[in-house]
Design a protein around this motif. Structure first.
Motif, mmCIF file in Angstrom:
data_model
loop_
_atom_site.group_PDB
_atom_site.id
_atom_site.type_symbol
_atom_site.label_atom_id
_atom_site.label_comp_id
_atom_site.label_asym_id
_atom_site.label_seq_id
_atom_site.Cartn_x
_atom_site.Cartn_y
_atom_site.Cartn_z
ATOM 1 N N GLN A 85 0.821 -1.261 -0.017
ATOM 2 C CA GLN A 85 0.054 -0.078 -0.072
ATOM 3 C C GLN A 85 0.944 1.169 -0.023
ATOM 4 O OE1 GLN A 85 -2.707 0.471 3.392
ATOM 5 N NE2 GLN A 85 -3.996 1.418 2.126
ATOM 6 N N HIS A 86 2.054 0.968 0.656
ATOM 7 C CA HIS A 86 2.892 2.100 0.887
ATOM 8 C C HIS A 86 3.591 2.728 -0.565
ATOM 9 C CE1 HIS A 86 5.810 5.044 2.474
ATOM 10 N NE2 HIS A 86 6.839 4.275 1.893
ATOM 11 N N LYS A 87 3.807 1.817 -1.634
ATOM 12 C CA LYS A 87 4.326 2.158 -2.774
ATOM 13 C C LYS A 87 3.412 1.846 -4.113
ATOM 14 C CE LYS A 87 9.228 0.917 -1.191
ATOM 15 N NZ LYS A 87 10.289 -0.244 -1.557
ATOM 16 N N GLN A 88 2.252 1.352 -3.551
ATOM 17 C CA GLN A 88 1.407 0.780 -4.526
ATOM 18 C C GLN A 88 1.919 -0.032 -5.657
ATOM 19 O OE1 GLN A 88 -0.673 4.626 -5.861
ATOM 20 N NE2 GLN A 88 -2.192 4.406 -4.589
ATOM 21 N N HIS A 89 2.447 -1.044 -5.058
ATOM 22 C CA HIS A 89 3.042 -2.057 -5.778
ATOM 23 C C HIS A 89 2.283 -3.406 -5.726
ATOM 24 C CE1 HIS A 89 7.378 -0.170 -6.269
ATOM 25 N NE2 HIS A 89 6.318 0.721 -6.724
ATOM 26 N N LEU A 90 2.210 -4.305 -6.370
ATOM 27 C CA LEU A 90 1.564 -5.721 -6.370
ATOM 28 C C LEU A 90 2.769 -6.372 -6.592
ATOM 29 C CD1 LEU A 90 -1.641 -5.529 -8.394
ATOM 30 C CD2 LEU A 90 -1.280 -5.891 -5.864
ATOM 31 N N TYR A 91 3.125 -7.381 -5.784
ATOM 32 C CA TYR A 91 4.129 -8.441 -5.878
ATOM 33 C C TYR A 91 3.183 -9.712 -6.347
ATOM 34 C CZ TYR A 91 7.664 -5.077 -3.950
ATOM 35 O OH TYR A 91 8.254 -4.192 -3.942
ATOM 36 N N ILE A 92 3.925 -10.432 -7.435
ATOM 37 C CA ILE A 92 3.237 -11.542 -7.895
ATOM 38 C C ILE A 92 4.277 -12.837 -7.832
ATOM 39 C CG2 ILE A 92 2.165 -12.551 -9.617
ATOM 40 C CD1 ILE A 92 0.933 -9.803 -10.164
ATOM 41 N N VAL A 93 4.086 -13.995 -7.514
ATOM 42 C CA VAL A 93 4.854 -15.149 -7.794
ATOM 43 C C VAL A 93 4.180 -15.805 -8.858
ATOM 44 C CG1 VAL A 93 5.654 -17.471 -6.826
ATOM 45 C CG2 VAL A 93 5.329 -15.521 -5.432
ATOM 46 N N SER A 94 4.952 -16.053 -9.962
ATOM 47 C CA SER A 94 4.324 -16.814 -10.933
ATOM 48 C C SER A 94 5.114 -18.421 -11.263
ATOM 49 C CB SER A 94 4.819 -16.060 -12.230
ATOM 50 O OG SER A 94 4.295 -16.625 -13.409
ATOM 51 N N GLU A 95 4.372 -19.220 -11.323
ATOM 52 C CA GLU A 95 4.918 -20.714 -11.670
ATOM 53 C C GLU A 95 5.007 -21.114 -13.079
ATOM 54 O OE1 GLU A 95 3.579 -24.798 -9.473
ATOM 55 O OE2 GLU A 95 2.056 -23.759 -10.614
ATOM 56 N N LYS A 96 6.132 -21.555 -13.693
ATOM 57 C CA LYS A 96 6.162 -22.244 -14.767
ATOM 58 C C LYS A 96 7.193 -23.505 -14.682
ATOM 59 C CE LYS A 96 7.703 -21.297 -19.579
ATOM 60 N NZ LYS A 96 8.571 -20.363 -20.525
ATOM 61 N N GLY A 97 6.230 -24.551 -14.879
ATOM 62 C CA GLY A 97 6.792 -25.903 -14.767
ATOM 63 C C GLY A 97 7.507 -26.166 -13.532
ATOM 64 N N VAL A 98 8.689 -26.317 -13.162
ATOM 65 C CA VAL A 98 9.309 -26.732 -12.019
ATOM 66 C C VAL A 98 9.919 -25.403 -11.255
ATOM 67 C CG1 VAL A 98 9.963 -28.972 -12.959
ATOM 68 C CG2 VAL A 98 11.379 -27.057 -13.308
ATOM 69 N N GLU A 99 9.796 -24.423 -11.891
ATOM 70 C CA GLU A 99 10.501 -22.846 -11.253
ATOM 71 C C GLU A 99 9.545 -22.113 -10.973
ATOM 72 O OE1 GLU A 99 15.075 -22.942 -11.939
ATOM 73 O OE2 GLU A 99 13.609 -22.656 -13.939
ATOM 74 N N ASP A 100 9.814 -21.134 -9.965
ATOM 75 C CA ASP A 100 9.024 -19.608 -9.888
ATOM 76 C C ASP A 100 9.913 -18.651 -10.066
ATOM 77 O OD1 ASP A 100 6.805 -21.077 -8.642
ATOM 78 O OD2 ASP A 100 7.393 -21.173 -6.570
ATOM 79 N N THR A 101 8.984 -17.630 -10.381
ATOM 80 C CA THR A 101 9.536 -15.979 -10.682
ATOM 81 C C THR A 101 8.717 -15.306 -9.673
ATOM 82 O OG1 THR A 101 10.015 -16.835 -12.998
ATOM 83 C CG2 THR A 101 10.122 -14.461 -12.441
#
Length: 599
Positions: free
Chosen positions: A254-270
């Protein structure tokens, strides 16, 4: 020069784990659930010091952990010896006696949400409604409790609360591949995805304002993306997607108005950062291959729990575009060169479907020529580049491990994930057989000389592969796997039962399929030596599932060993049990290595 012996195999199993964590509002303390004492308890670090101190001594796994928003106390959920009947307790910041908050024997409680003033606790419970669940508001000052949402047709879980407490987000779960998100404001309930007959899912959500909700869904898509819903305008918007990636976790700064997202592709995350003000989308490099949890503090700092195939989960803090490891969990006394990273390979299944797999190859100096074939649990989960102490333990003892992500696995889109619904014993089984053939065709194994091991759905698949394809194997290990689909669908937790019809099937409508897909049907062809492991308190795959297959095989004079853990559920929460189990499996497998060498 002093020389030292090679690390003992048990050192790999002595690796400690972190299962959950939370950060105090002022970021002066971090609390986490870990088995540093051999059993799971809560420990804390008074930052910036990273020396941990033990807060609890109840020796139980934590299911749910958060700080009061004013930083006055901690709330935590604990079950008892793996029974998953989680109860909620309060705890002073310095530890001490646990104060029961929500504690009613035989109930399952989840989804703790604290009001901004810290006076009210919202939670979902099986109390009074074990099949569909209810959401309650509990006043921490007076003890008064109010039913605010009643599940009526399917399990219904609260997952978010607007800052002004006027809107509750809740999820109705019909199956792992079909869930809907609603916003309840007063007596009005708003579906946040457009109405459709096509099944889709919603996996996470957060409020940016009292009216604007961001969430993750695969509505009208195969992979999960970022969407928003404005309660004032009733507008659904698809915000951002990435080809062939599924977003799994969503946090709002809320402070920076950012969203953080974890994304899954096969065997790894980003991890990605989305700036709502500038519309900038940034990929954040992390020291982890897989990510278990993100926390964003009021100051805008980002904390993460994650690891790699060769490094246990640790807690990291992201400030000034750099990650700092706050915990330093490693494999004790083992050099990184002794650990094995997997190769990622793909092969074509019986119908041409591409199956991705992790292939852990034992280091040459350890390699005994044996391969363990590992079908993962779930089945709507996946084998990924996370740390398994058991894998590194077997690898150090010379065993290579092949772990395919057969149809039904996550990380490959909704259509791929749905392929296991109602088809537990056909397509996934043949995907595994194709993986066995790949190993044989590429010279890694010989038919009839492969070791088979799996847990949960993987245990079910180990039993089924043994019964239908015994000629591939020489020994089989089943760790709490269902043995009979008829008894399994009737013994799962009550709030699982509404999804059984789609997930597994209906025992009356699909009677012939249940017979065909149940491992216990194939007792006659289960001819290889077996080891079966079971937790006595397992609420998901109950003890009777293992009891019946073991007794049936013994009645036929088959070679089967049974290891029952009286103080465990669906997994291993106590280090001594985990060590005992994998040493037992190693001893069991070593019999067949020796017979191979003698031959």
């Amino acid at each position: 020069m002093v020389s030292f012996p090679k690390p003992g195999a048990e050192q790999f199993l002595r690796t400690f784990s972190i299962r959950d964590f939370a950060v105090s509002p002022d970021e002066n303390q971090l609390v986490f659930s870990t088995n540093l004492s051999g059993k799971y308890n809560l420990w804390a670090m008074n930052l910036p010091s990273t020396f941990p101190t033990q807060l609890t001594f109840n020796n139980q796994s934590c299911h749910g952990l958060l700080y009061d928003k004013q930083g006055r106390f901690i709330l935590a959920g604990f079950d008892e010896d793996g029974n998953e009947n989680t109860q909620f307790y309060g705890l002073p910041l310095h530890g001490g006696t646990l104060k029961p908050i929500i504690n009613e024997e035989g109930t399952r409680n989840t989804g703790m949400i604290l009001s901004e003033d810290g006076k009210k606790l919202y939670y979902t419970s099986s109390k009074g409604n074990p099949s569909f669940l209810n959401t309650y508001k509990y006043d921490l000052e007076t003890g008064a409790e109010e039913l605010i949402l009643e599940g009526k047709t399917t399990p219904t879980l609260s997952i978010g609360l607007s800052p002004n407490e006027e809107t509750l987000l809740y999820m109705m779960g019909y199956s792992n591949t079909h869930s809907l998100l609603y916003a309840k404001r007063g007596n009005e309930n708003t579906l946040l995805t457009p109405s459709t007959d096509c099944q889709h899912t919603v996996s996470d959500a957060c409020f940016a304002t009292n009216d604007l909700i961001y969430f993750l869904t695969d509505y009208d898509a195969d992979f999960t993306y970022l969407a928003s819903y404005n309660l004032e305008t009733n507008e659904f918007t698809k915000v951002k997607d990435i080809e062939n990636e599924s977003f799994t976790t969503l946090k709002y700064d809320q402070h920076k108005q950012h969203l953080y997202i974890v994304s899954e592709k096969g065997v790894e995350d980003t991890v990605y950062m989305y700036d709502l003000g500038s519309d900038e989308w940034v990929k954040i490099q992390t020291p982890c291959s897989t990510i278990d949890k993100l926390v964003v503090t009021k100051s805008g700092n980002l904390y993460m729990l994650g690891g790699t195939a060769t490094k246990p989960d640790n807690i990291y803090r992201f400030t000034n575009n750099e990650w700092t490891s706050l915990t330093q969990y490693t494999v004790p006394g083992v050099d990184h060169s002794e650990l094995v990273e997997p190769d990622v390979i793909s092969y074509a299944s019986f119908d041409g479907l591409e199956i991705e797999s992790l292939f852990f190859k034992a280091n040459k100096e350890n390699d005994n020529g044996e391969i363990i074939f590992w079908p993962h649990g779930g089945p709507q989960a996946a084998e990924r580049k996370f740390f398994r102490a058991s894998f590194q333990f077997f690898l150090n003892n010379g065993y290579s491990i092949f772990a395919p992500n057969f149809r039904g696995s996550t990380g490959y889109g909704l259509a791929f994930m749905k392929m296991v619904d109602g088809d537990w014993g056909y397509g996934p089984r043949l995907d595994n057989v194709a993986g066995l053939d790949w190993l044989i065709d590429n010279g890694y194994a010989e038919k009839g000389n492969i070791l088979l091991m799996g847990g949960s759905y993987g245990g079910y698949m180990a039993l089924l592969l043994h019964g239908r394809h015994a000629d591939y194997f020489k020994a089989v290990v089943d760790i709490f796997g269902p043995s009979d689909l008829f008894s399994f669908v009737n013994s799962v937790p009550e709030d699982w039962k509404p999804m059984m019809d789609q997930w597994v099937g209906n025992p009356e409508r699909d009677k012939e399929k249940f017979i065909e897909y149940s491992p216990i049907t194939y007792l006659e062809t289960m001819t290889k030596p077996m080891l079966v492991i079971q937790g006595a308190n397992d609420p998901r795959v109950v003890k009777e599932e293992s009891d019946q297959i073991v007794q049936a095989l013994k009645d036929k004079g088959r070679e089967v060993e049974y290891m029952l853990l009286e103080d465990e559920g669906h997994g291993f929460s106590k280090k001594e049990n985990e060590i005992a189990v994998y040493q037992k499996i190693l001893s069991f497998f070593s019999q067949f290595v020796e017979s191979k060498v003698k031959a």
